[in-house]
Design a protein around this motif. Structure first.
Motif, PDB file in Angstrom:
ATOM      1  N   LYS A  18       4.045  -1.140  -0.569  1.00  0.00           N
ATOM      2  CA  LYS A  18       4.104   0.375  -0.616  1.00  0.00           C
ATOM      3  C   LYS A  18       3.089   0.964  -1.348  1.00  0.00           C
ATOM      4  CE  LYS A  18       7.140   0.071  -4.650  1.00  0.00           C
ATOM      5  NZ  LYS A  18       8.212   0.468  -5.355  1.00  0.00           N
ATOM      6  N   ASP A  19       2.405   2.072  -0.733  1.00  0.00           N
ATOM      7  CA  ASP A  19       1.423   2.705  -1.260  1.00  0.00           C
ATOM      8  C   ASP A  19       0.017   1.776  -1.457  1.00  0.00           C
ATOM      9  OD1 ASP A  19       2.898   4.822  -1.522  1.00  0.00           O
ATOM     10  OD2 ASP A  19       3.572   4.316  -3.525  1.00  0.00           O
ATOM     11  N   SER A  21      -3.563   0.580   0.448  1.00  0.00           N
ATOM     12  CA  SER A  21      -4.225   1.117   1.490  1.00  0.00           C
ATOM     13  C   SER A  21      -4.159  -0.016   2.716  1.00  0.00           C
ATOM     14  CB  SER A  21      -5.764   1.055   1.054  1.00  0.00           C
ATOM     15  OG  SER A  21      -6.223   0.094   0.635  1.00  0.00           O
ATOM     16  N   ASP A  66      -1.813  -3.808  -8.216  1.00  0.00           N
ATOM     17  CA  ASP A  66      -1.627  -3.892  -6.674  1.00  0.00           C
ATOM     18  C   ASP A  66      -0.291  -4.762  -6.833  1.00  0.00           C
ATOM     19  OD1 ASP A  66      -3.935  -3.003  -5.761  1.00  0.00           O
ATOM     20  OD2 ASP A  66      -5.146  -4.970  -6.260  1.00  0.00           O
ATOM     21  N   LYS A  69       2.757  -2.600  -6.531  1.00  0.00           N
ATOM     22  CA  LYS A  69       2.856  -2.139  -5.018  1.00  0.00           C
ATOM     23  C   LYS A  69       3.599  -3.140  -4.110  1.00  0.00           C
ATOM     24  CE  LYS A  69      -0.797   0.928  -5.988  1.00  0.00           C
ATOM     25  NZ  LYS A  69      -2.047   1.532  -5.278  1.00  0.00           N
TER      26      LYS A  69
END
Length: 75
Positions: A18-19, A21, A66, A69
């Motif tokens: 999630k979220d 790039s 990271d 996420k």
């Protein structure tokens, strides 16, 4: 639960990114980190800022920002 909450020696199944790039998600897929993969936390390094993980007998380091996420389910 996120990847960053696993403790050393724990394993989990990756459920979602999630979220992240699109380019970073593609890089994760390129090195073998994908939804449905089993991940094991090998060690926590650099004062909790890096996570040393293993997926399919391949070891990686991933940054805490990271790892927060990546949604996982503990096994």
């Amino acid at each position: 639960m996120t990847l960053s909450t696993l403790k050393k020696g724990e394993s989990a199944l990756i459920l979602d990114f999630k979220d992240l790039s699109d380019s970073f998600s593609r890089r994760l897929y390129d090195v073998g980190i994908s939804i449905g993969s089993e991940v094991t936390m090998l060690n926590i390094l650099n004062f909790g800022q890096l996570f040393y993980i293993s997926i399919d007998d391949v070891d990686f380091c991933i940054r805490k920002q990271d790892a927060k996420k990546i949604t996982v389910e503990k096994l």
